[in-house]
Design a protein around this motif. Structure first.
Motif, PDB file in Angstrom:
ATOM      1  N   ARG A 112       0.810  -1.231   0.000  1.00  0.00           N
ATOM      2  CA  ARG A 112       0.000   0.000   0.000  1.00  0.00           C
ATOM      3  C   ARG A 112       0.835   1.270   0.000  1.00  0.00           C
ATOM      4  O   ARG A 112       0.456   2.259  -0.604  1.00  0.00           O
ATOM      5  CB  ARG A 112      -0.914   0.034   1.239  1.00  0.00           C
ATOM      6  N   ASP A 113       1.973   1.207   0.671  1.00  0.00           N
ATOM      7  CA  ASP A 113       2.794   2.415   0.769  1.00  0.00           C
ATOM      8  C   ASP A 113       3.504   2.752  -0.543  1.00  0.00           C
ATOM      9  O   ASP A 113       4.069   3.828  -0.686  1.00  0.00           O
ATOM     10  CB  ASP A 113       3.802   2.280   1.924  1.00  0.00           C
ATOM     11  N   ARG A 114       3.442   1.862  -1.526  1.00  0.00           N
ATOM     12  CA  ARG A 114       4.113   2.150  -2.813  1.00  0.00           C
ATOM     13  C   ARG A 114       3.143   2.683  -3.871  1.00  0.00           C
ATOM     14  O   ARG A 114       3.567   3.184  -4.907  1.00  0.00           O
ATOM     15  CB  ARG A 114       4.780   0.878  -3.354  1.00  0.00           C
ATOM     16  N   PHE A 115       1.826   2.552  -3.609  1.00  0.00           N
ATOM     17  CA  PHE A 115       0.849   2.904  -4.653  1.00  0.00           C
ATOM     18  C   PHE A 115       1.071   4.320  -5.190  1.00  0.00           C
ATOM     19  O   PHE A 115       1.196   4.530  -6.390  1.00  0.00           O
ATOM     20  CB  PHE A 115      -0.594   2.802  -4.128  1.00  0.00           C
ATOM     21  N   ALA A 116       1.103   5.299  -4.271  1.00  0.00           N
ATOM     22  CA  ALA A 116       1.159   6.697  -4.697  1.00  0.00           C
ATOM     23  C   ALA A 116       2.449   6.985  -5.462  1.00  0.00           C
ATOM     24  O   ALA A 116       2.423   7.519  -6.568  1.00  0.00           O
ATOM     25  CB  ALA A 116       1.046   7.610  -3.487  1.00  0.00           C
ATOM     26  N   ALA A 117       3.577   6.580  -4.855  1.00  0.00           N
ATOM     27  CA  ALA A 117       4.869   6.894  -5.475  1.00  0.00           C
ATOM     28  C   ALA A 117       4.990   6.254  -6.853  1.00  0.00           C
ATOM     29  O   ALA A 117       5.413   6.897  -7.820  1.00  0.00           O
ATOM     30  CB  ALA A 117       6.000   6.420  -4.571  1.00  0.00           C
ATOM     31  N   GLU A 118       4.576   5.005  -6.968  1.00  0.00           N
ATOM     32  CA  GLU A 118       4.757   4.283  -8.228  1.00  0.00           C
ATOM     33  C   GLU A 118       3.796   4.749  -9.314  1.00  0.00           C
ATOM     34  O   GLU A 118       4.014   4.514 -10.491  1.00  0.00           O
ATOM     35  CB  GLU A 118       4.615   2.769  -8.015  1.00  0.00           C
ATOM     36  N   CYS A 119       2.689   5.384  -8.904  1.00  0.00           N
ATOM     37  CA  CYS A 119       1.749   5.808  -9.957  1.00  0.00           C
ATOM     38  C   CYS A 119       2.000   7.235 -10.410  1.00  0.00           C
ATOM     39  O   CYS A 119       1.337   7.734 -11.292  1.00  0.00           O
ATOM     40  CB  CYS A 119       0.299   5.603  -9.530  1.00  0.00           C
ATOM     41  N   ARG A 120       2.994   7.907  -9.816  1.00  0.00           N
ATOM     42  CA  ARG A 120       3.240   9.318 -10.179  1.00  0.00           C
ATOM     43  C   ARG A 120       3.609   9.487 -11.643  1.00  0.00           C
ATOM     44  O   ARG A 120       3.249  10.472 -12.257  1.00  0.00           O
ATOM     45  CB  ARG A 120       4.319   9.927  -9.279  1.00  0.00           C
ATOM     46  N   ASP A 121       4.299   8.515 -12.215  1.00  0.00           N
ATOM     47  CA  ASP A 121       4.645   8.665 -13.636  1.00  0.00           C
ATOM     48  C   ASP A 121       3.683   7.889 -14.547  1.00  0.00           C
ATOM     49  O   ASP A 121       4.027   7.545 -15.675  1.00  0.00           O
ATOM     50  CB  ASP A 121       6.112   8.271 -13.889  1.00  0.00           C
ATOM     51  N   ALA A 122       2.479   7.637 -14.036  1.00  0.00           N
ATOM     52  CA  ALA A 122       1.455   7.015 -14.889  1.00  0.00           C
ATOM     53  C   ALA A 122       0.522   8.116 -15.378  1.00  0.00           C
ATOM     54  O   ALA A 122      -0.189   8.726 -14.599  1.00  0.00           O
ATOM     55  CB  ALA A 122       0.656   5.980 -14.097  1.00  0.00           C
ATOM     56  N   ASP A 123       0.562   8.373 -16.680  1.00  0.00           N
ATOM     57  CA  ASP A 123      -0.310   9.397 -17.241  1.00  0.00           C
ATOM     58  C   ASP A 123      -1.500   8.690 -17.897  1.00  0.00           C
ATOM     59  O   ASP A 123      -1.323   7.889 -18.812  1.00  0.00           O
ATOM     60  CB  ASP A 123       0.482  10.216 -18.271  1.00  0.00           C
ATOM     61  N   VAL A 124      -2.684   8.950 -17.368  1.00  0.00           N
ATOM     62  CA  VAL A 124      -3.871   8.275 -17.901  1.00  0.00           C
ATOM     63  C   VAL A 124      -4.775   9.285 -18.597  1.00  0.00           C
ATOM     64  O   VAL A 124      -5.114  10.318 -18.031  1.00  0.00           O
ATOM     65  CB  VAL A 124      -4.665   7.579 -16.766  1.00  0.00           C
ATOM     66  N   THR A 125      -5.121   9.000 -19.837  1.00  0.00           N
ATOM     67  CA  THR A 125      -6.091   9.837 -20.556  1.00  0.00           C
ATOM     68  C   THR A 125      -7.066   8.899 -21.262  1.00  0.00           C
ATOM     69  O   THR A 125      -6.842   7.679 -21.292  1.00  0.00           O
ATOM     70  CB  THR A 125      -5.396  10.722 -21.628  1.00  0.00           C
ATOM     71  N   ILE A 126      -8.115   9.486 -21.799  1.00  0.00           N
ATOM     72  CA  ILE A 126      -9.003   8.636 -22.603  1.00  0.00           C
ATOM     73  C   ILE A 126      -9.298   9.328 -23.927  1.00  0.00           C
ATOM     74  O   ILE A 126      -9.179  10.545 -24.049  1.00  0.00           O
ATOM     75  CB  ILE A 126     -10.324   8.269 -21.880  1.00  0.00           C
ATOM     76  N   ARG A 127      -9.650   8.530 -24.902  1.00  0.00           N
ATOM     77  CA  ARG A 127     -10.144   9.073 -26.166  1.00  0.00           C
ATOM     78  C   ARG A 127     -11.234   8.133 -26.679  1.00  0.00           C
ATOM     79  O   ARG A 127     -11.404   7.022 -26.155  1.00  0.00           O
ATOM     80  CB  ARG A 127      -9.005   9.256 -27.176  1.00  0.00           C
ATOM     81  N   TYR A 128     -11.987   8.619 -27.650  1.00  0.00           N
ATOM     82  CA  TYR A 128     -13.102   7.814 -28.166  1.00  0.00           C
ATOM     83  C   TYR A 128     -12.825   7.401 -29.603  1.00  0.00           C
ATOM     84  O   TYR A 128     -12.423   8.225 -30.411  1.00  0.00           O
ATOM     85  CB  TYR A 128     -14.411   8.611 -28.057  1.00  0.00           C
ATOM     86  N   GLU A 129     -13.004   6.115 -29.878  1.00  0.00           N
ATOM     87  CA  GLU A 129     -12.881   5.610 -31.248  1.00  0.00           C
ATOM     88  C   GLU A 129     -14.201   4.975 -31.604  1.00  0.00           C
ATOM     89  O   GLU A 129     -14.631   4.021 -30.934  1.00  0.00           O
ATOM     90  CB  GLU A 129     -11.751   4.562 -31.325  1.00  0.00           C
TER      91      GLU A 129
END
Ligand code: DC
Length: 222
Positions: free
Chosen positions: A54-71
């Motif tokens: 649990r203590d790694r969730f925040a740090a490890e997700c900092r470089d996860a860029d999530v976006t969405i688009r529609y196809e």
């Protein structure tokens, strides 16, 4: 501000099936917020993070860029430039999404993305905290649920039809565990918003659920 329909409820209640049909019927976009949490979960799994970390969730997700688009009207989830829509539907990713979404930083990361989509578009948005937290002023809110047994049976059927080997009791246990975590976390837990319409689909068919929701929405839109 677009016209906003919020649907919350536990795993396997049929939210995405119904939300997609509603969006098509209303000509709105369907925003699947669970898919965004799943993309972050995939990132964490790729980094070798375990559910217990649990203590790694925040740090490890900092470089996860999530976006969405529609196809063709279908939501695609993009993780650091990669379309991961086809990789996030596994039980492993779902369980990791449930575990990592307890983290405040993980949740904060997705909040603006979700609110902006609802500001700029007419949306049917589903998740766990849409009516209570993300869109407290949504035009129509629903809490869609079904018994654990019924949700497990549906999931079992769905997986079996896809040819995935599975066990009903394991699915039931997973659903119970996920409910427990999603409903009892500190930040934005799953609960019915006070002004949400409760729809228990345990003994209802898809058409019936859809009709019931459309009636409520049409009343509000008049
Ligand atoms: O709806 P789903 O199974 O794709 O969601 C996966 C997990 O993501 C869910 O168990 C909890 C989390 N989630 C959340 O915390 N808030 C949301 N709005 C949507 C999903």
């Amino acid at each position: 501000m677009g016209f906003n329909v919020a649907i919350d409820g536990p795993a396997g209640a049929g939210k995405s099936t119904i939300a997609k049909l509603l969006a098509r019927e209303l000509n709105f976009i369907y925003v699947d917020t669970g898919a965004m949490y799943r993309a972050i979960a995939l990132h964490l799994l790729r980094k070798g993070v375990k559910i217990e970390d649990r203590d790694r969730f925040a740090a490890e997700c900092r470089d996860a860029d999530v976006t969405i688009r529609y196809e063709d009207g279908v939501q695609q989830v993009i993780l650091n430039g990669e379309n991961v829509s086809g990789l996030i539907r596994t039980e492993e990713v779902g369980n990791m999404a449930s575990a990592s979404s307890v983290d405040g930083e993980v949740r904060a990361k997705l909040l603006d993305l979700q609110r902006n989509l609802a500001k700029e578009n007419d949306v049917v948005m589903d998740g766990r905290d849409i009516g209570t937290n993300i869109l407290p002023n949504a035009d129509a809110k629903f809490y869609l649920t079904a018994s654990v047994e019924e949700r497990a049976n549906r999931r079992f059927k769905e997986l079996t039809e896809k040819g995935v080997a599975c066990d009903l009791e394991t699915i039931k246990a997973d659903i119970r565990e996920r409910d427990e975590r999603d409903m009892n976390r500190e930040i934005a837990p799953l609960k019915q918003a006070e002004d949400a319409v409760l729809v228990d689909s345990s003994d209802m068919g898809i058409e019936e659920v859809l009709e019931c929701m459309l009636q409520t929405i049409h009343k509000v839109r008049k």
